[in-house]
Design an enzyme around this catalytic site. Structure first.
Site, PDB file in Angstrom:
ATOM      1  N   LYS A 180      79.205   3.341  40.970  1.00 14.82           N
ATOM      2  CA  LYS A 180      79.378   2.126  40.604  1.00 14.82           C
ATOM      3  C   LYS A 180      78.250   1.955  39.026  1.00 14.82           C
ATOM      4  O   LYS A 180      77.619   1.869  38.779  1.00 14.82           O
ATOM      5  CB  LYS A 180      79.204   0.983  41.066  1.00 14.82           C
TER       6      LYS A 180
HETATM    7  O1  G3P Z   1      82.772  -7.237  43.683  1.00 14.11           O
HETATM    8  C1  G3P Z   1      81.541  -7.780  42.980  1.00 14.11           C
HETATM    9  C2  G3P Z   1      81.141  -9.141  43.730  1.00 14.11           C
HETATM   10  O2  G3P Z   1      80.429  -9.002  44.905  1.00 14.11           O
HETATM   11  C3  G3P Z   1      80.726 -10.438  42.637  1.00 14.11           C
HETATM   12  O3  G3P Z   1      81.150 -11.442  43.165  1.00 14.11           O
HETATM   13  O4  G3P Z   1      80.770 -13.966  44.430  1.00 14.11           O
HETATM   14  O5  G3P Z   1      78.859 -12.769  42.953  1.00 14.11           O
HETATM   15  O6  G3P Z   1      81.606 -13.524  41.856  1.00 14.11           O
HETATM   16  P1  G3P Z   1      80.989 -12.740  42.944  1.00 14.11           P
END
Ligand code: G3P
Length: 217
Positions: A83
């Site tokens: 990633k």
């Molecule tokens: O896959 C990306 C994710 O982990 C981000 O999620 O909820 O932290 O915006 P969030």
């Protein structure tokens, strides 16, 4: 639509995987921190459980160092997807690692133009963050739709990995739009099973069988 689980918690991955709900796993530095585990150790353990792509994120910001970190992460297992962030250096690393035959997931994508660049750099996956766009009063699902349209217009085979999924509606809409993959926390994946009419119907069935005085075993 493929289901990836967005966590570095081993028990949760194992539970969902046993039900056939896990086509892959995504992690990021914040999820690694939350797990309290060493990034290499926990990623190896995840790869031992799940056969699909397991995204592990580089932490360098300069392309040469990203490539070096990516190569180290790729040594963990054959199913590692490296990633990299959607920066110019990240795109350089994406191209170099993709040319070596590695799966690459270009993350932190917030615009169609960024997604176009990821596809041109050979990304296996591009990760548009739905929830974080919603957080700033934009529509993350619109971005998924726009990327789908443009990738289809030109036949790019980079897979759209709908990320930063916070709600069951994000899952439904991503599937309707045609995202190739969605990654969500275990809690959201489990919430997909919930429906008030299921609960109401089950309560009625249980009450009726009890009142009928019957048991199967
Ligand atoms: O896959 C990306 C994710 O982990 C981000 O999620 O909820 O932290 O915006 P969030």
């Amino acid at each position: 639509m493929k289901f990836f689980v967005d966590t570095a918690e081993i028990d949760e991955i194992r539970e969902l995987n046993e039900l056939g709900m896990v086509d892959g796993v995504t992690t990021n530095p914040s999820l690694i921190r939350k797990s309290g585990r060493d990034i290499i150790d926990v990623t190896r353990e995840i790869c031992d459980i799940v056969s699909g792509p397991v995204s592990a994120e580089v932490t360098a910001t300069e392309s040469e160092q990203m490539i070096a970190e990516g190569k180290k992460l790729a040594e963990i297992a054959d199913n590692i997807a490296i990633k990299v962030p959607l920066t110019w250096d990240g795109l350089k690393a994406c191209k170099a690692l993709s040319d070596l035959g590695q799966m690459v997931n270009v993350t932190l994508c917030f615009s169609v133009n960024q997604a176009l660049l990821a596809a041109k750099a050979g990304a296996t996956f591009v990760s548009p963050f739905i929830g974080r766009l919603d957080d700033i009063n934009l529509d993350g699902l619109d971005l998924i739709g726009d990327i789908r349209l443009i990738y289809d217009n030109y036949g790019y085979d980079t897979q759209i990995l709908a990320a930063s999924i916070r709600t069951v509606n994000h899952v439904t809409q991503s599937a309707l739009i045609g995202a190739d993959v969605m990654t969500a926390p275990p809690s959201v994946i489990k919430s997909l099973a919930s429906h008030p009419l299921t609960d109401k119907g089950l309560a009625a069935f249980l009450s009726d069988i009890e009142q009928a005085g019957q048991k199967i075993i």
